[in-house]
Scaffold this motif. Sequence first.
Motif, PDB file in Angstrom:
ATOM      1  N   SER A  54      -7.174  12.282   2.528  1.00  0.00           N
ATOM      2  CA  SER A  54      -5.996  11.432   2.661  1.00  0.00           C
ATOM      3  C   SER A  54      -5.883  11.000   4.120  1.00  0.00           C
ATOM      4  O   SER A  54      -6.013  11.826   5.023  1.00  0.00           O
ATOM      5  CB  SER A  54      -4.759  12.222   2.240  1.00  0.00           C
ATOM      6  OG  SER A  54      -3.670  11.368   2.079  1.00  0.00           O
ATOM      7  N   VAL A  55      -5.695   9.691   4.361  1.00  0.00           N
ATOM      8  CA  VAL A  55      -5.638   9.176   5.729  1.00  0.00           C
ATOM      9  C   VAL A  55      -4.401   8.318   5.940  1.00  0.00           C
ATOM     10  O   VAL A  55      -3.816   7.799   4.994  1.00  0.00           O
ATOM     11  CB  VAL A  55      -6.920   8.383   6.102  1.00  0.00           C
ATOM     12  CG1 VAL A  55      -8.127   9.310   6.135  1.00  0.00           C
ATOM     13  CG2 VAL A  55      -7.170   7.223   5.149  1.00  0.00           C
ATOM     14  N   ALA A  56      -4.038   8.156   7.216  1.00  0.00           N
ATOM     15  CA  ALA A  56      -2.844   7.390   7.584  1.00  0.00           C
ATOM     16  C   ALA A  56      -3.124   5.902   7.711  1.00  0.00           C
ATOM     17  O   ALA A  56      -2.198   5.106   7.763  1.00  0.00           O
ATOM     18  CB  ALA A  56      -2.272   7.919   8.893  1.00  0.00           C
ATOM     19  N   ALA A  57      -4.416   5.513   7.765  1.00  0.00           N
ATOM     20  CA  ALA A  57      -4.767   4.102   7.901  1.00  0.00           C
ATOM     21  C   ALA A  57      -6.235   3.915   7.533  1.00  0.00           C
ATOM     22  O   ALA A  57      -7.015   4.868   7.565  1.00  0.00           O
ATOM     23  CB  ALA A  57      -4.524   3.617   9.323  1.00  0.00           C
ATOM     24  N   ALA A  58      -6.597   2.677   7.205  1.00  0.00           N
ATOM     25  CA  ALA A  58      -7.976   2.339   6.850  1.00  0.00           C
ATOM     26  C   ALA A  58      -8.457   1.198   7.732  1.00  0.00           C
ATOM     27  O   ALA A  58      -7.776   0.186   7.870  1.00  0.00           O
ATOM     28  CB  ALA A  58      -8.054   1.920   5.385  1.00  0.00           C
ATOM     29  N   ASP A  59      -9.643   1.380   8.325  1.00  0.00           N
ATOM     30  CA  ASP A  59     -10.235   0.312   9.133  1.00  0.00           C
ATOM     31  C   ASP A  59     -11.698   0.054   8.764  1.00  0.00           C
ATOM     32  O   ASP A  59     -12.379  -0.703   9.430  1.00  0.00           O
ATOM     33  CB  ASP A  59     -10.108   0.623  10.629  1.00  0.00           C
ATOM     34  CG  ASP A  59     -10.903   1.846  11.062  1.00  0.00           C
ATOM     35  OD1 ASP A  59     -11.602   2.468  10.227  1.00  0.00           O
ATOM     36  OD2 ASP A  59     -10.830   2.187  12.259  1.00  0.00           O
ATOM     37  N   GLY A  60     -12.173   0.705   7.695  1.00  0.00           N
ATOM     38  CA  GLY A  60     -13.555   0.519   7.259  1.00  0.00           C
ATOM     39  C   GLY A  60     -14.508   1.564   7.799  1.00  0.00           C
ATOM     40  O   GLY A  60     -15.654   1.630   7.394  1.00  0.00           O
ATOM     41  N   VAL A  87       0.853  -1.191   0.000  1.00  0.00           N
ATOM     42  CA  VAL A  87       0.000   0.000   0.000  1.00  0.00           C
ATOM     43  C   VAL A  87       0.889   1.240   0.000  1.00  0.00           C
ATOM     44  O   VAL A  87       1.806   1.361   0.818  1.00  0.00           O
ATOM     45  CB  VAL A  87      -0.936  -0.006   1.233  1.00  0.00           C
ATOM     46  CG1 VAL A  87      -1.738   1.292   1.297  1.00  0.00           C
ATOM     47  CG2 VAL A  87      -1.856  -1.226   1.195  1.00  0.00           C
ATOM     48  N   LEU A  88       0.609   2.168  -0.916  1.00  0.00           N
ATOM     49  CA  LEU A  88       1.370   3.414  -1.010  1.00  0.00           C
ATOM     50  C   LEU A  88       0.598   4.590  -0.413  1.00  0.00           C
ATOM     51  O   LEU A  88       1.162   5.363   0.355  1.00  0.00           O
ATOM     52  CB  LEU A  88       1.734   3.709  -2.465  1.00  0.00           C
ATOM     53  CG  LEU A  88       2.532   2.623  -3.182  1.00  0.00           C
ATOM     54  CD1 LEU A  88       2.718   2.980  -4.650  1.00  0.00           C
ATOM     55  CD2 LEU A  88       3.876   2.412  -2.494  1.00  0.00           C
ATOM     56  N   THR A  89      -0.681   4.728  -0.794  1.00  0.00           N
ATOM     57  CA  THR A  89      -1.518   5.811  -0.264  1.00  0.00           C
ATOM     58  C   THR A  89      -2.926   5.297  -0.013  1.00  0.00           C
ATOM     59  O   THR A  89      -3.378   4.346  -0.664  1.00  0.00           O
ATOM     60  CB  THR A  89      -1.618   7.019  -1.229  1.00  0.00           C
ATOM     61  OG1 THR A  89      -2.305   6.610  -2.421  1.00  0.00           O
ATOM     62  CG2 THR A  89      -0.249   7.578  -1.576  1.00  0.00           C
ATOM     63  N   VAL A  90      -3.615   5.947   0.922  1.00  0.00           N
ATOM     64  CA  VAL A  90      -5.006   5.612   1.244  1.00  0.00           C
ATOM     65  C   VAL A  90      -5.804   6.916   1.288  1.00  0.00           C
ATOM     66  O   VAL A  90      -5.434   7.844   2.016  1.00  0.00           O
ATOM     67  CB  VAL A  90      -5.125   4.894   2.605  1.00  0.00           C
ATOM     68  CG1 VAL A  90      -6.566   4.535   2.900  1.00  0.00           C
ATOM     69  CG2 VAL A  90      -4.230   3.660   2.651  1.00  0.00           C
ATOM     70  N   THR A  91      -6.885   6.961   0.529  1.00  0.00           N
ATOM     71  CA  THR A  91      -7.740   8.148   0.472  1.00  0.00           C
ATOM     72  C   THR A  91      -9.183   7.741   0.710  1.00  0.00           C
ATOM     73  O   THR A  91      -9.716   6.886  -0.009  1.00  0.00           O
ATOM     74  CB  THR A  91      -7.626   8.847  -0.895  1.00  0.00           C
ATOM     75  OG1 THR A  91      -6.258   9.174  -1.142  1.00  0.00           O
ATOM     76  CG2 THR A  91      -8.473  10.104  -0.946  1.00  0.00           C
ATOM     77  N   GLU A  92      -9.811   8.325   1.740  1.00  0.00           N
ATOM     78  CA  GLU A  92     -11.241   8.106   1.968  1.00  0.00           C
ATOM     79  C   GLU A  92     -12.028   8.868   0.913  1.00  0.00           C
ATOM     80  O   GLU A  92     -11.646   9.983   0.531  1.00  0.00           O
ATOM     81  CB  GLU A  92     -11.681   8.640   3.326  1.00  0.00           C
ATOM     82  CG  GLU A  92     -11.156   7.895   4.500  1.00  0.00           C
ATOM     83  CD  GLU A  92     -11.546   8.551   5.817  1.00  0.00           C
ATOM     84  OE1 GLU A  92     -11.229   7.931   6.848  1.00  0.00           O
ATOM     85  OE2 GLU A  92     -12.123   9.664   5.833  1.00  0.00           O
ATOM     86  N   VAL A  93     -13.133   8.275   0.475  1.00  0.00           N
ATOM     87  CA  VAL A  93     -14.044   8.942  -0.451  1.00  0.00           C
ATOM     88  C   VAL A  93     -15.386   9.090   0.259  1.00  0.00           C
ATOM     89  O   VAL A  93     -15.955   8.111   0.739  1.00  0.00           O
ATOM     90  CB  VAL A  93     -14.223   8.143  -1.758  1.00  0.00           C
ATOM     91  CG1 VAL A  93     -15.251   8.814  -2.667  1.00  0.00           C
ATOM     92  CG2 VAL A  93     -12.888   7.969  -2.474  1.00  0.00           C
ATOM     93  N   HIS A  94     -15.856  10.336   0.323  1.00  0.00           N
ATOM     94  CA  HIS A  94     -17.155  10.666   0.903  1.00  0.00           C
ATOM     95  C   HIS A  94     -17.955  11.367  -0.188  1.00  0.00           C
ATOM     96  O   HIS A  94     -17.376  12.113  -0.998  1.00  0.00           O
ATOM     97  CB  HIS A  94     -16.999  11.636   2.080  1.00  0.00           C
ATOM     98  CG  HIS A  94     -16.103  11.138   3.163  1.00  0.00           C
ATOM     99  ND1 HIS A  94     -16.590  10.670   4.358  1.00  0.00           N
ATOM    100  CD2 HIS A  94     -14.755  11.042   3.243  1.00  0.00           C
ATOM    101  CE1 HIS A  94     -15.577  10.316   5.130  1.00  0.00           C
ATOM    102  NE2 HIS A  94     -14.447  10.518   4.478  1.00  0.00           N
ATOM    103  N   CYS A  95     -19.275  11.151  -0.229  1.00  0.00           N
ATOM    104  CA  CYS A  95     -20.100  11.878  -1.188  1.00  0.00           C
ATOM    105  C   CYS A  95     -21.540  11.961  -0.688  1.00  0.00           C
ATOM    106  O   CYS A  95     -21.921  11.277   0.260  1.00  0.00           O
ATOM    107  CB  CYS A  95     -20.031  11.258  -2.573  1.00  0.00           C
ATOM    108  SG  CYS A  95     -20.761   9.621  -2.718  1.00  0.00           S
ATOM    109  N   ARG A  96     -22.298  12.836  -1.348  1.00  0.00           N
ATOM    110  CA  ARG A  96     -23.721  12.932  -1.037  1.00  0.00           C
ATOM    111  C   ARG A  96     -24.461  11.849  -1.807  1.00  0.00           C
ATOM    112  O   ARG A  96     -24.043  11.435  -2.891  1.00  0.00           O
ATOM    113  CB  ARG A  96     -24.271  14.308  -1.452  1.00  0.00           C
ATOM    114  CG  ARG A  96     -23.890  15.409  -0.517  1.00  0.00           C
ATOM    115  CD  ARG A  96     -24.591  16.720  -0.806  1.00  0.00           C
ATOM    116  NE  ARG A  96     -24.332  17.209  -2.152  1.00  0.00           N
ATOM    117  CZ  ARG A  96     -25.268  17.432  -3.074  1.00  0.00           C
ATOM    118  NH1 ARG A  96     -26.537  17.240  -2.824  1.00  0.00           N
ATOM    119  NH2 ARG A  96     -24.930  17.877  -4.266  1.00  0.00           N
TER     120      ARG A  96
END
Length: 131
Positions: free
Chosen positions: A101-107, A69-78
């Motif tokens: 952009s986030v430092a970790a992903a947990d769902g 994993v290089l980068t993690v980006t959360e996606v939020h939308c309406r």
Amino acid sequence: MTVTVWVDDWQMQCCGEDFAPGDVVSWHLLEVDPEDYADLVGSDLAAGIDFCEEHHGQEEGHSPASLEVLTVTEVHCRYEVPAGSTGRVQRPVPGSAELVSVAAADGWARERPGVRFAGYLVTARRTADGP
């Protein structure tokens, strides 16, 4: 080779394992039609999505890929019921994406006003020991 992978929020919440940049993950990758993600992230970003990560319904003989994993980006939308729709199913509103952009992903993601968490855009590199 660097790839961009879509990871659904619900897949992570159901049975995904936390990950962060620098982690090596073993994921089942399915090729995608980028247009399937255009309403979520916009056509330009969607065009760069190579795969989605799939926990459920893997095809027989489909081996997981080993990725760093290089980068993690959360996606939020309406989400809204589309105009003229006779149903009550809400769909992503084009142009409403917020990328974080986030430092970790947990769902799970911190709530943001007016939008809902949809998933992650992950850039990753195939490792030498993976398919």
